[in-house]
Design a protein around this motif. Structure first.
Motif, PDB file in Angstrom:
ATOM      1  N   ALA A 267      -7.409 -83.902  45.298  1.00  0.00           N
ATOM      2  CA  ALA A 267      -7.686 -82.884  44.284  1.00  0.00           C
ATOM      3  C   ALA A 267      -9.183 -82.630  44.176  1.00  0.00           C
ATOM      4  CB  ALA A 267      -7.126 -83.324  42.931  1.00  0.00           C
ATOM      5  N   ALA A 268      -9.993 -83.680  44.308  1.00  0.00           N
ATOM      6  CA  ALA A 268     -11.440 -83.516  44.283  1.00  0.00           C
ATOM      7  C   ALA A 268     -11.926 -82.704  45.467  1.00  0.00           C
ATOM      8  CB  ALA A 268     -12.115 -84.893  44.264  1.00  0.00           C
ATOM      9  N   VAL A 269     -11.344 -82.940  46.647  1.00  0.00           N
ATOM     10  CA  VAL A 269     -11.709 -82.162  47.830  1.00  0.00           C
ATOM     11  C   VAL A 269     -11.337 -80.693  47.634  1.00  0.00           C
ATOM     12  CG1 VAL A 269     -11.263 -81.842  50.287  1.00  0.00           C
ATOM     13  CG2 VAL A 269     -11.529 -84.145  49.373  1.00  0.00           C
ATOM     14  N   CYS A 270     -10.174 -80.433  47.036  1.00  0.00           N
ATOM     15  CA  CYS A 270      -9.758 -79.058  46.752  1.00  0.00           C
ATOM     16  C   CYS A 270     -10.741 -78.381  45.802  1.00  0.00           C
ATOM     17  CB  CYS A 270      -8.358 -79.035  46.152  1.00  0.00           C
ATOM     18  SG  CYS A 270      -7.036 -79.535  47.285  1.00  0.00           S
ATOM     19  N   LEU A 271     -11.169 -79.108  44.767  1.00  0.00           N
ATOM     20  CA  LEU A 271     -12.120 -78.556  43.796  1.00  0.00           C
ATOM     21  C   LEU A 271     -13.423 -78.158  44.471  1.00  0.00           C
ATOM     22  CD1 LEU A 271     -13.115 -78.020  40.880  1.00  0.00           C
ATOM     23  CD2 LEU A 271     -13.766 -80.437  40.789  1.00  0.00           C
ATOM     24  N   VAL A 272     -13.961 -79.043  45.288  1.00  0.00           N
ATOM     25  CA  VAL A 272     -15.232 -78.765  45.953  1.00  0.00           C
ATOM     26  C   VAL A 272     -15.076 -77.621  46.952  1.00  0.00           C
ATOM     27  CG1 VAL A 272     -17.066 -79.739  47.378  1.00  0.00           C
ATOM     28  CG2 VAL A 272     -15.962 -81.157  45.649  1.00  0.00           C
ATOM     29  N   THR A 273     -13.957 -77.573  47.654  1.00  0.00           N
ATOM     30  CA  THR A 273     -13.723 -76.505  48.628  1.00  0.00           C
ATOM     31  C   THR A 273     -13.678 -75.145  47.951  1.00  0.00           C
ATOM     32  OG1 THR A 273     -12.475 -78.029  50.056  1.00  0.00           O
ATOM     33  CG2 THR A 273     -12.154 -75.666  50.412  1.00  0.00           C
ATOM     34  N   ILE A 274     -12.974 -75.051  46.827  1.00  0.00           N
ATOM     35  CA  ILE A 274     -12.905 -73.790  46.081  1.00  0.00           C
ATOM     36  C   ILE A 274     -14.290 -73.387  45.602  1.00  0.00           C
ATOM     37  CG2 ILE A 274     -12.002 -72.699  44.001  1.00  0.00           C
ATOM     38  CD1 ILE A 274      -9.484 -74.434  44.359  1.00  0.00           C
ATOM     39  N   TRP A 275     -15.027 -74.347  45.041  1.00  0.00           N
ATOM     40  CA  TRP A 275     -16.371 -74.064  44.523  1.00  0.00           C
ATOM     41  C   TRP A 275     -17.294 -73.558  45.621  1.00  0.00           C
ATOM     42  CZ3 TRP A 275     -21.152 -76.250  45.644  1.00  0.00           C
ATOM     43  CH2 TRP A 275     -22.188 -75.949  44.757  1.00  0.00           C
ATOM     44  N   ALA A 276     -17.175 -74.113  46.815  1.00  0.00           N
ATOM     45  CA  ALA A 276     -18.079 -73.756  47.899  1.00  0.00           C
ATOM     46  C   ALA A 276     -17.736 -72.411  48.537  1.00  0.00           C
ATOM     47  CB  ALA A 276     -18.065 -74.846  48.973  1.00  0.00           C
ATOM     48  N   SER A 277     -16.499 -71.962  48.427  1.00  0.00           N
ATOM     49  CA  SER A 277     -16.070 -70.750  49.132  1.00  0.00           C
ATOM     50  C   SER A 277     -15.942 -69.526  48.243  1.00  0.00           C
ATOM     51  CB  SER A 277     -14.721 -70.997  49.817  1.00  0.00           C
ATOM     52  OG  SER A 277     -13.711 -71.283  48.864  1.00  0.00           O
ATOM     53  N   VAL A 278     -15.965 -69.709  46.931  1.00  0.00           N
ATOM     54  CA  VAL A 278     -15.681 -68.590  46.037  1.00  0.00           C
ATOM     55  C   VAL A 278     -16.765 -67.518  46.114  1.00  0.00           C
ATOM     56  CG1 VAL A 278     -16.849 -69.566  44.005  1.00  0.00           C
ATOM     57  CG2 VAL A 278     -14.895 -68.032  43.700  1.00  0.00           C
ATOM     58  N   GLY A 279     -17.998 -67.896  46.416  1.00  0.00           N
ATOM     59  CA  GLY A 279     -19.077 -66.917  46.462  1.00  0.00           C
ATOM     60  C   GLY A 279     -18.905 -65.887  47.565  1.00  0.00           C
ATOM     61  N   LEU A 280     -18.603 -66.354  48.778  1.00  0.00           N
ATOM     62  CA  LEU A 280     -18.418 -65.434  49.902  1.00  0.00           C
ATOM     63  C   LEU A 280     -17.223 -64.519  49.675  1.00  0.00           C
ATOM     64  CD1 LEU A 280     -19.157 -64.475  52.737  1.00  0.00           C
ATOM     65  CD2 LEU A 280     -17.742 -66.321  53.648  1.00  0.00           C
ATOM     66  N   ASN A 281     -16.122 -65.075  49.187  1.00  0.00           N
ATOM     67  CA  ASN A 281     -14.942 -64.254  48.917  1.00  0.00           C
ATOM     68  C   ASN A 281     -15.223 -63.200  47.852  1.00  0.00           C
ATOM     69  OD1 ASN A 281     -13.429 -65.774  50.751  1.00  0.00           O
ATOM     70  ND2 ASN A 281     -12.788 -67.238  49.185  1.00  0.00           N
ATOM     71  N   THR A 282     -15.999 -63.570  46.839  1.00  0.00           N
ATOM     72  CA  THR A 282     -16.331 -62.616  45.783  1.00  0.00           C
ATOM     73  C   THR A 282     -17.133 -61.447  46.323  1.00  0.00           C
ATOM     74  OG1 THR A 282     -16.340 -64.385  44.116  1.00  0.00           O
ATOM     75  CG2 THR A 282     -17.480 -62.349  43.555  1.00  0.00           C
TER      76      THR A 282
END
Length: 301
Positions: free
Chosen positions: A164-179
């Protein structure tokens, strides 16, 4: 009289093709040396037994049979699929919401800068920062303890929370480019279309669901394909963030499994077979996505 003199247009086109090939040649050479050649070598090694020294010994499909029956590979595939199925929908959904909000703001440069900062930051640096934040006495755990009044678990040492921690960090790191990509898609929607729908009585939610989403569905589809492929290739974040694939191999991904078999156990035949299995899984998921796009992706005619 030469052919070039009789037909100057043909000579010009021939010269133009030569210049085009000259400009493309470095990229084509780089792809051949660093992509096609390693793929061909890995495909060959998948059918051999080789520890990095001596001559590879041909074993046929033995490596694939070994990997199909390996519980570690099955655990790796399960962890990778969970990671992809959690991070991709949540990450894309959050990015779409942020893009919609920022698209209505005129002065959004600072917000985009803050969102995009993780994208240009090294994955190793991101993992090291979050590793400190997720410690039992780190900033993230301290915030939860102060706000909720509960003692949070040791995120990276608990087999139930490490992934779950890996999922959290992955989302945080990728949300900028997708936005940023979603904002580009939103800005291609003509304001007159939304104004006409508003005049006809369509509310904010109706306009978003019936107009905005269908018109940006090609962008969503593209981002979902790229995000799934990226999630299936997760390695560096897990390698740095969680030691030895986490407790009870809770964060062991397929690429980490390939690395472990090849560079830790020096079994490059098995490692190559696992990489071919990853390729097949990636192609299967991508094919499913392309097959499903006919139902929800709307292209302008």
């Amino acid at each position: 009289m030469s052919t070039a003199t009789r037909n100057p247009e043909a000579a010009w086109r021939r010269r133009d093709r030569l210049w085009g090939m000259a400009f493309v040649a470095p990229q084509a050479l780089g792809m051949a040396v660093f992509t096609l050649l390693p793929f061909a070598v890995a495909f060959y090694l998948a059918f051999t037994e080789w520890n990095g020294f001596g001559t590879p010994q041909w074993v046929g499909l033995a490596n694939f049979a070994d990997q199909i029956g390996d519980p570690l590979l099955r655990r790796s595939i399960l962890n990778t699929l969970v990671l992809a199925l959690v991070t991709v929908p949540i990450g894309l959904g959050l990015s779409m919401v942020l893009a919609t909000m920022l698209n209505s703001i005129r002065r959004r440069g600072l917000y985009l800068l803050l969102l995009f900062a993780p994208v240009v930051t090294s994955q190793v640096a991101i993992a090291l920062i979050w590793q400190q934040m997720l410690r039992p006495d780190g900033a993230f755990s301290s915030l939860i303890a102060r706000v909720l009044g509960v003692v949070p678990p040791d995120w990276l040492a608990n087999p139930y929370t490490a992934l779950a921690a890996v999922c959290l960090v992955t989302i945080w790191a990728s949300v900028g480019l997708n936005t940023v990509i979603f904002m580009a898609g939103l800005q291609n929607i003509s304001p007159s279309v939304l104004e006409a729908a508003q005049i006809d009585g369509a509310g904010v939610l109706t306009r978003f669901l019936r107009i905005v989403l269908p018109m940006v569905s090609p962008v969503i589809f593209y981002q979902s394909v790229v995000a799934f492929i990226s999630s299936l290739q997760t390695f560096d974040l897990v390698f740095v963030l969680v030691k030895d694939a986490g407790p009870d191999n809770g964060t062991r991904t397929i690429v980490y499994h390939i690395y472990d078999e090849g560079f830790q156990k020096s079994d490059f035949g098995v490692s190559s077979a696992a990489s071919i299995i990853l390729l097949a899984l990636t192609l299967l998921i991508t094919a499913i996505q392309f097959g499903a796009q006919k139902r929800f992706v709307h292209y302008e005619e």
